[in-house]
Write a protein that holds these residues in place. Structure first.
Motif, short mmCIF file in Angstrom:
data_model
loop_
_atom_site.label_atom_id
_atom_site.label_comp_id
_atom_site.label_asym_id
_atom_site.label_seq_id
_atom_site.Cartn_x
_atom_site.Cartn_y
_atom_site.Cartn_z
N LEU A 26 0.82 -1.21 0.00
CA LEU A 26 0.00 0.00 0.00
C LEU A 26 0.86 1.26 0.00
O LEU A 26 0.53 2.24 -0.68
CB LEU A 26 -0.94 0.01 1.21
CG LEU A 26 -2.16 -0.88 1.12
CD1 LEU A 26 -2.86 -0.97 2.47
CD2 LEU A 26 -3.11 -0.37 0.05
N ALA A 27 1.96 1.25 0.75
CA ALA A 27 2.85 2.42 0.79
C ALA A 27 3.39 2.72 -0.60
O ALA A 27 3.42 3.89 -1.02
CB ALA A 27 3.99 2.19 1.78
N ALA A 28 3.79 1.69 -1.32
CA ALA A 28 4.31 1.89 -2.68
C ALA A 28 3.20 2.42 -3.59
O ALA A 28 3.44 3.33 -4.40
CB ALA A 28 4.87 0.58 -3.22
N HIS A 29 2.01 1.88 -3.46
CA HIS A 29 0.87 2.32 -4.28
C HIS A 29 0.52 3.78 -3.97
O HIS A 29 0.29 4.57 -4.89
CB HIS A 29 -0.33 1.40 -4.04
CG HIS A 29 -1.52 1.75 -4.86
ND1 HIS A 29 -1.54 1.67 -6.23
CD2 HIS A 29 -2.76 2.21 -4.50
CE1 HIS A 29 -2.72 2.04 -6.68
NE2 HIS A 29 -3.47 2.38 -5.64
N LEU A 30 0.48 4.14 -2.69
CA LEU A 30 0.19 5.52 -2.30
C LEU A 30 1.23 6.48 -2.86
O LEU A 30 0.89 7.55 -3.38
CB LEU A 30 0.14 5.64 -0.77
CG LEU A 30 -1.02 4.96 -0.05
CD1 LEU A 30 -0.76 4.94 1.45
CD2 LEU A 30 -2.32 5.65 -0.38
N TRP A 31 2.51 6.11 -2.77
CA TRP A 31 3.58 6.96 -3.27
C TRP A 31 3.43 7.20 -4.77
O TRP A 31 3.53 8.33 -5.24
CB TRP A 31 4.94 6.34 -2.95
CG TRP A 31 6.09 7.14 -3.47
CD1 TRP A 31 6.60 8.30 -2.97
CD2 TRP A 31 6.88 6.83 -4.63
NE1 TRP A 31 7.65 8.73 -3.72
CE2 TRP A 31 7.85 7.85 -4.76
CE3 TRP A 31 6.86 5.80 -5.56
CZ2 TRP A 31 8.78 7.87 -5.78
CZ3 TRP A 31 7.79 5.82 -6.58
CH2 TRP A 31 8.75 6.85 -6.68
N ARG A 32 3.18 6.12 -5.52
CA ARG A 32 3.01 6.26 -6.98
C ARG A 32 1.82 7.15 -7.31
O ARG A 32 1.90 7.99 -8.22
CB ARG A 32 2.85 4.89 -7.63
CG ARG A 32 4.13 4.10 -7.73
CD ARG A 32 3.98 2.86 -8.60
NE ARG A 32 2.95 1.98 -8.14
CZ ARG A 32 3.12 0.98 -7.26
NH1 ARG A 32 4.32 0.76 -6.76
NH2 ARG A 32 2.11 0.21 -6.91
N LEU A 33 0.74 6.99 -6.58
CA LEU A 33 -0.46 7.78 -6.83
C LEU A 33 -0.23 9.25 -6.49
O LEU A 33 -0.62 10.14 -7.27
CB LEU A 33 -1.63 7.22 -6.01
CG LEU A 33 -3.00 7.76 -6.31
CD1 LEU A 33 -3.38 7.49 -7.76
CD2 LEU A 33 -4.02 7.09 -5.41
N GLU A 37 1.01 14.86 -8.28
CA GLU A 37 1.93 16.01 -8.35
C GLU A 37 2.28 16.34 -9.79
O GLU A 37 2.28 17.50 -10.19
CB GLU A 37 3.23 15.70 -7.60
CG GLU A 37 3.21 16.04 -6.16
CD GLU A 37 4.57 15.83 -5.52
OE1 GLU A 37 5.61 16.19 -6.13
OE2 GLU A 37 4.60 15.29 -4.41
N THR A 38 2.56 15.32 -10.57
CA THR A 38 2.91 15.51 -11.98
C THR A 38 1.75 16.12 -12.74
O THR A 38 1.93 17.05 -13.52
CB THR A 38 3.32 14.17 -12.62
OG1 THR A 38 4.37 13.60 -11.85
CG2 THR A 38 3.76 14.36 -14.05
N ARG A 39 0.55 15.62 -12.49
CA ARG A 39 -0.65 16.12 -13.16
C ARG A 39 -0.91 17.58 -12.76
O ARG A 39 -1.28 18.40 -13.60
CB ARG A 39 -1.84 15.25 -12.82
CG ARG A 39 -3.09 15.54 -13.59
CD ARG A 39 -4.23 14.56 -13.37
NE ARG A 39 -4.40 14.10 -12.01
CZ ARG A 39 -4.03 12.91 -11.54
NH1 ARG A 39 -3.43 12.04 -12.34
NH2 ARG A 39 -4.25 12.55 -10.30
N ALA A 40 -0.69 17.92 -11.50
CA ALA A 40 -0.90 19.29 -11.03
C ALA A 40 0.15 20.24 -11.60
O ALA A 40 -0.14 21.41 -11.87
CB ALA A 40 -0.89 19.34 -9.51
N ALA A 41 1.36 19.77 -11.81
CA ALA A 41 2.44 20.62 -12.31
C ALA A 41 2.34 20.82 -13.82
O ALA A 41 2.81 21.83 -14.35
CB ALA A 41 3.79 20.01 -11.97
N ARG A 42 1.71 19.88 -14.53
CA ARG A 42 1.61 19.96 -15.98
C ARG A 42 0.90 21.22 -16.47
O ARG A 42 1.43 21.92 -17.33
CB ARG A 42 0.93 18.71 -16.52
CG ARG A 42 1.19 18.51 -18.00
CD ARG A 42 0.69 17.17 -18.51
NE ARG A 42 1.40 16.09 -17.85
CZ ARG A 42 0.82 15.01 -17.35
NH1 ARG A 42 -0.48 14.86 -17.43
NH2 ARG A 42 1.52 14.06 -16.77
N PRO A 43 -0.28 21.58 -15.93
CA PRO A 43 -0.92 22.82 -16.41
C PRO A 43 -0.08 24.06 -16.14
O PRO A 43 -0.06 24.98 -16.94
CB PRO A 43 -2.23 22.88 -15.63
CG PRO A 43 -2.51 21.48 -15.24
CD PRO A 43 -1.17 20.84 -15.06
#
Length: 189
Positions: free
Chosen positions: A162-169, A174-180
């Motif tokens: 779950l920790a790995a999944h949460l980190w990836r999500l 963050e990437t999606r928010a930085a793209r615009p």
């Protein structure tokens, strides 16, 4: 017992002695406090939901994660990009196993040098998913049990997963928010 049920129960009680009057008043005060706390919790949940909608996180899409846990995870984690790998994030959350070796015996345990609130949030998610028959977490847990692992080992493995999944999500969020923002900067040039 809900505050409304408590009000109904107290309404039928008639105080006959002075100590009964004090008890009745204390009960009424406690019921008023419960009502106020319920209203505060509802308001906090609504505010967290609005903030999470602004943030645009996908954490609430995970089984067992509501607005309160999502806000707790984001608040304790900060920027997910500050962790270079999911293993570094797992170490920070206390879900990465640490080898303990003594003589011929070697075993693993979880770190005690971590963010305990974040570890608690992940534990809560893991326990909720284990109790949900159709969840991905339950399937992962059952797979570990089928491999002959103990329930405690399977639970620890699920927390690490779950920790790995949460980190990836969170990294994807963050990437999606930085793209615009980067698109706005390139069109302004």
């Amino acid at each position: 017992m809900t505050p409304s049920k408590a009000v109904t129960a107290v309404r039928g009680f008639r105080a006959r002695t002075e100590p009964d009057k004090v008890r009745l008043q204390l009960a009424k005060d406690l019921i008023a406090d419960l009502k106020r706390f319920d209203e505060q919790l509802a308001a906090n949940k609504q505010k967290m939901t609005e903030l999470l909608d602004e943030h645009g996180t996908g954490l609430r899409d995970i089984d067992g994660v509501g607005p309160v846990l999502a806000a707790r995870i984001l608040g304790c984690t900060g920027r997910a990009s500050r962790f270079p790998t999911s293993a570094a994030y797992a170490n920070y959350t206390g879900t990465a196993p640490i080898q303990i070796a003594s003589a011929d015996a070697s075993r693993y345990r979880l770190s005690r040098y971590d963010d305990r609130q974040l570890n608690s949030a992940i534990y809560t998610i893991a326990m909720i998913q284990i109790r949900m028959p159709g969840s991905d977490g339950r399937q992962y847990y059952d797979k570990k049990i089928a491999e002959g692992k103990t329930a405690a080992y399977a639970r620890r493995a699920l927390k690490r997963h779950l920790a790995a999944h949460l980190w990836r999500l969170m990294l994807a969020d963050e990437t999606r928010a930085a793209r615009p923002l980067s698109n706005e900067l390139s069109t302004a040039s």
